[in-house]
Design a protein around this motif. Sequence first.
Motif, mmCIF file in Angstrom:
data_model
loop_
_atom_site.group_PDB
_atom_site.id
_atom_site.type_symbol
_atom_site.label_atom_id
_atom_site.label_comp_id
_atom_site.label_asym_id
_atom_site.label_seq_id
_atom_site.Cartn_x
_atom_site.Cartn_y
_atom_site.Cartn_z
ATOM 1 N N LEU A 182 0.735 -1.059 -0.025
ATOM 2 C CA LEU A 182 0.046 -0.203 -0.085
ATOM 3 C C LEU A 182 0.902 1.367 -0.056
ATOM 4 N N TYR B 128 -0.436 -4.722 3.105
ATOM 5 C CA TYR B 128 -1.739 -5.257 3.417
ATOM 6 C C TYR B 128 -1.710 -6.498 4.205
ATOM 7 N N LEU C 249 -7.504 0.030 7.574
ATOM 8 C CA LEU C 249 -7.668 0.786 6.508
ATOM 9 C C LEU C 249 -8.417 2.053 6.633
ATOM 10 N N PRO D 276 -6.850 5.546 5.199
ATOM 11 C CA PRO D 276 -7.040 5.168 3.845
ATOM 12 C C PRO D 276 -5.980 5.346 2.945
#
Length: 280
Positions: free
Chosen positions: A233, A247, A268, A272
Motif C-alpha cells: 500500500l 496489506y 484501512l 485510507p
Amino acid sequence: MSHTAHIPSHRKPRRSAPKTALRAGVAGGVLSTIAVAGAAGPAQAEPVTRTIEMPTITDGLSTAVAASAQATQQVAQDLRTQAQQNEAAASAAKAAKKAKAEAVRKAEAKKKAEAAAKAKAEAALRASRTQARTTLSAPTGGSPASTAVASSSSSSSSSSSATGSAASVVSFVKAQVGDAYVSGGTGPNSWDCSGLVQAAFRTVGVDLPRISQAQSTAGTQVSLSNLQPGDILYWGGAGSAYHVAVYVGGGEFVGAQNSSTGVVQRSLSYDPPSGAVRVL
C-alpha cells in the motif's frame, strides 16, 4: 655569861653604804630626767607618715591577661566567621532551589512545546494525505455510491487469507509490531516505512528499492477494492509516494507509521491509502 648571849637578834642588818649610794644615784637621775622633761613643757608630737608600696603585676599575670584577651577575640572572630558561613550556605541553598524550580519550569515548557509541535506535524501530515487522496480520486468521477460499493468490495476481498510467499511477508511484518520507528531504520528493532517493507520482501527473495517512491511502482498497480495479503500500500502518488505499508488481510495493514506509534497494525479506515501494487 649572860643567858641571852646565844639568842639571835631580830634586827635587820644595816645595808651597806655603797648599795645605798647607788640606789640614790639612780633615783636622782630619774628625777632629773623628769624635771628636764617638765621644764621643756608639753610638746605636740609630729604625725608619722608611712609610705606603703602596692604590689606590681608580675610578668606572668600580664601574659595570662593578654592570652585571655586574645582567646576572647579569637572566639568572637570564630563566631563571626560561622555566622558568615551560615548566611552563605542559606543563600546558596535558596539560589539552588530557585534554579531548580526554573529548570523544571523550562523543562515542562519545552515538553509542552514539543508535544504541540508534534501534534501540529501529525495534523499537517494527515491534511497532506487527505489532499493527496482527494487529488488522485478526482479524475475518476466516482460518486459516493460507487465509493461505498468499492469499499464493500474491498472488505470482501480482504477476507482472503495469505498463502505462500505472501504469507511469509505478512508473518514477518506482524512480528515487528511494537518496534520503534526511526527515520532511515532498517531493523532489526527499529524501522522506517520503506525499510520495513524492503526487509519483509527480502525474506522471500524479492529485492525491492529502498525508498517509498520507488516501491510504489515496483509491481503491478491494483485497485484498492481488490487487495490481497502481501500487497504494498502507498500514500501519495505512484512514483511520488511518501509512505508505504503491507496489506495483511482482514481490511488491515502493518506499517512503521511514525516516532509516536512505531510499527503498528491498523484498519484501512484509520488512514485510507492512495493506491497499491502487487509484487507477488
